[in-house]
Scaffold this motif. Structure first.
Motif, short mmCIF file in Angstrom:
data_model
loop_
_atom_site.label_atom_id
_atom_site.label_comp_id
_atom_site.label_asym_id
_atom_site.label_seq_id
_atom_site.Cartn_x
_atom_site.Cartn_y
_atom_site.Cartn_z
N GLY A 118 84.05 -1.52 106.37
CA GLY A 118 82.88 -1.25 107.20
C GLY A 118 81.58 -1.61 106.49
O GLY A 118 80.67 -2.18 107.10
N ALA A 121 81.22 -5.32 106.58
CA ALA A 121 80.76 -5.77 107.89
C ALA A 121 79.25 -5.59 108.06
O ALA A 121 78.58 -6.41 108.69
N ARG A 125 79.37 -9.72 106.87
CA ARG A 125 79.66 -10.17 108.23
C ARG A 125 80.90 -9.44 108.73
O ARG A 125 81.85 -9.26 107.97
N PRO A 126 80.92 -9.03 110.00
CA PRO A 126 82.11 -8.37 110.52
C PRO A 126 83.32 -9.30 110.50
O PRO A 126 83.24 -10.46 110.89
#
Length: 237
Positions: A118, A121, A125-126
Motif C-alpha cells: 500500500g 502504491a 505507483r499502484p
C-alpha cells in the motif's frame, strides 16, 4: 488443550506485532525509500513497466530479510528466555502451540507485506498486489519449515539458518553441472535457489513453475513435520 491454545492465539499475535511487525515495517520502508526515492528524483513518476521492475528489486530484498526477521527464534526464544515455564504451566500441547504460532506469524507477515505494498502504491505507483503477495507467501513458507526445524533443535537459530541459505546458494552456483557426490549434496540442501526464478515468473506472467513450488513447499513441509516431531519427543528445557 484446544481451548487453551485458542486463548494463546491473541497473545501470539500481540507478541508478533510488538516484537516483529514494527521492525519489518521499518526494514521495508527503509529499503523502499532508498530505492524508490532516487528513481523518482531522476525520472519523476513511474510508468507501469518501471514500477513492476522496481517492485521486483524491492521484493528480492525485502521478502528475504523480512522472512528471516519474522522467523528468527520462533521456537528457541522461549527456551532462551525461559518463557516456556510460564507458557506450559497449564496443559498445552507444545507442538500444537508452536504450530499455531507459525500460522499466526505467517498471517502477521502477510499483513505487513500488504501494508508495504500500500505504501508503494502511494509513493510509487499502484500495482496489482496478487503476484507480490503470492511471492512473499512463497518465500516465507519456503523458509518457514526449515527455520522451524532449526529453531526446534538449537538455541541460536538465526546464524544457522543464514548459513544454510548461503551454503545452498553457493554450492548450487559452484556444483550445478557436477555429478557424483556433489549432486547428492545438492539434492540434500534446501532448494531455496529456486525462489530466484519464481519472482520474474510471477510478476511478468502471473504464474510460477509448479514443480519448483512443489519442491520448495514440500521440502519446507517435511522440515516442519520434523520440527513438530522434535518438539513432541525432546524435553523442551
Amino acid at each position: 488443550m484446544g481451548s487453551n491454545l485458542r486463548r494463546y492465539a491473541l497473545w501470539q499475535f500481540r507478541d508478533f506485532v510488538r516484537d516483529r511487525a514494527f521492525a519489518l515495517l521499518l526494514i521495508g520502508l527503509a529499503i523502499g525509500f532508498t530505492i524508490v526515492g532516487p528513481i523518482r528524483a531522476v525520472g519523476g513518476a513511474l510508468d507501469d513497466a518501471t514500477a513492476v521492475r522496481v517492485l521486483g528489486i524491492l521484493l528480492s530484498q525485502v521478502s528475504y530479510i523480512a522472512s528471516f526477521v519474522a522467523l528468527n527464534g520462533i521456537v528457541s526464544n522461549d527456551r532462551k528466555m525461559g518463557y516456556y515455564r510460564f507458557l506450559f504451566s497449564k496443559p498445552v500441547s507444545i507442538p500444537g502451540y508452536y504450530a499455531q504460532q507459525f500460522v499466526v506469524f505467517f498471517v502477521g507477515f502477510m499483513a505487513v507485506c500488504a501494508v508495504l505494498l500500500g505504501v508503494f502504491a502511494i509513493f510509487a505507483r499502484p500495482v496489482s498486489p496478487v503476484a507480490p503477495l503470492v511471492y512473499c507467501a512463497l518465500v516465507f513458507l519456503s523458509f518457514g519449515g526449515i527455520a522451524f526445524l532449526i529453531s526446534s533443535l538449537f538455541r541460536y537459530d538465526w546464524p544457522i539458518l543464514a548459513a544454510v541459505f548461503l551454503g545452498s546458494a553457493i554450492f548450487q552456483s559452484m556444483w550445478q553441472a557436477q555429478e557424483g557426490w556433489r549432486r547428492v549434496v545438492l539434492s540434500i540442501l534446501p532448494p531455496l535457489y529456486k525462489l530466484q526464478g519464481a519472482l520474474p515468473d510471477l510478476l511478468d506472467r502471473g504464474t510460477v513453475n509448479a514443480q519448483d513450488a512443489i519442491w520448495l513447499l514440500g521440502y519446507s513441509a517435511a522440515c516442519f513435520a520434523a520440527g513438530l516431531y522434535v518438539l513432541r519427543r525432546r524435553p523442551f528445557a
